[in-house]
Design an enzyme around this catalytic site. Sequence first.
Site, PDB file in Angstrom:
ATOM      1  N   ALA A 215       0.976  -1.053  -0.087  1.00 38.76           N
ATOM      2  CA  ALA A 215      -0.005  -0.048   0.104  1.00 38.76           C
ATOM      3  C   ALA A 215       0.781   1.288   0.123  1.00 38.76           C
ATOM      4  O   ALA A 215       2.189   1.137  -0.102  1.00 38.76           O
ATOM      5  CB  ALA A 215      -0.800  -0.198   1.284  1.00 38.76           C
ATOM      6  N   ASN A 216       0.446   2.326   0.109  1.00 40.73           N
ATOM      7  CA  ASN A 216       1.227   3.612   0.274  1.00 40.73           C
ATOM      8  C   ASN A 216       0.241   4.733   1.069  1.00 40.73           C
ATOM      9  O   ASN A 216      -0.794   4.041   1.714  1.00 40.73           O
ATOM     10  CB  ASN A 216       1.353   4.426  -1.115  1.00 40.73           C
ATOM     11  CG  ASN A 216       0.084   4.742  -1.846  1.00 40.73           C
ATOM     12  OD1 ASN A 216      -0.913   5.551  -1.226  1.00 40.73           O
ATOM     13  ND2 ASN A 216      -0.091   3.991  -3.267  1.00 40.73           N
TER      14      ASN A 216
END
Length: 411
Positions: A215-216
């Site tokens: 993810a970010n």
Amino acid sequence: MLNGKEIVLIISGGIAAYKSLDLIRRLKERGARVVPVMTSGARKFVTPLAVGALAAEKVFTDLFDREAEHDVGHIRLARDHDLILIAPTTANLMAKMVHGIADDLATAVLLATDKPVLAAPAMNPKMWQNPATVRNLETLQKRGIRFVGPASGEMAEKGEAGVGRMSEPLEIVAAAEAVLRDQRAEAGELPLAGRHVLITSGPTHEPIDPVRYIANRSSGKQGHALAEAAYAAGARVTLVSGPVELPDPANITVVPVESAADMLKAVESHLPADIVIMAAAVADWRMASEGAQKIKKDGSGKPPALNLIENPDILATIGHHTSLRPDLLIGFAAETQNLLQNARSKLERKKADWIIANDVSPETGIMGGDANTVRLVSKDGVEDWPQMDKTDVARQIIARAAAALTGDKGS
Ligand code: CTP
């Protein structure tokens, strides 16, 4: 979104009147002035003192009030405000409205008004289903009265459930915003009326195995603010959003997705649109094959090799699309170095019309924060915008986009 709006809130006599107290708070939080009118039935459930204190206004109760009627106060109540909201609306009040009965202040206001009327019914499910009420609802809808709810659930009456509960205050607030916005759109006051705007927002999650993902740090704040700004400007809005902590914006079609592949599919299936803004921080890579089982340590002390492949580029796919490309395609460039050079190269490579470039180095606090400093990069050059709240950045982008679409150069 209700800033400066004046709302007459008619409270009629049902147990749901207790929720009107919270409704007053919510309307005021959104910037509205709330002028309460209470029927005699309503005063059996909540007191004018509580209603008046929360609204910080005089509460109107009587048609023949000497003080209010010296200048025909019921007509002023009916005409001098932006919206008449009835919450709760009883079956009895609906029936009176159908027949134009005006035997108290609330019904006189409703008969005399030329403003939009929004009703939030609340009654026992049997009363709601009664053919008389069903017919009254149809008649009132045909006359242009808008309704929100009722919802289904447990009733105050012991052991009864069904459709009849008054909608929750926040839903009623959203419906009030929709009524007022639609009215402005119909009056030709909103630049994106009749247009479809599609926005991507948030991060994507790329599964590694059933319990882990890549993810970010994108919060979705900028994308969600863009969706709200586009809605306020009159557009029909589709928000394709990766997993975020934010509540779904009201009156907007939200399409939740997880991965970049899902996001691309969702975007394609909701196009065409007049304007597309890709604010999502799409993960560049995903696993070549997602493990069906949780990856276990094998005892060798060596980490597993994560075999990554590139994700589809959604912005570039739509930019190069022969039929789905919108009139105005806007991308973002989140960079930590060589901001302008990278933004220009993305503009060209992805065939976007504008790139909103921002420096997301950790020291800027932009990722996850409330403020943003952006530059608008187009084939015509680069504009530096001052640091603004993400909601103001969103409003500016939407105003510029609307101006570009309608050929008005704007400011
Ligand atoms: N974007 C997209 N699909 C991807 C990657 C990015 O649609 N697979 C979009 C983003 O929504 C944004 C723009 O492309 O509007 C630029 O995203 P950014 O992450 O800054 O660029 P990348 O293409 O990932 O380029 P780089 O890896 O060089 O930073």
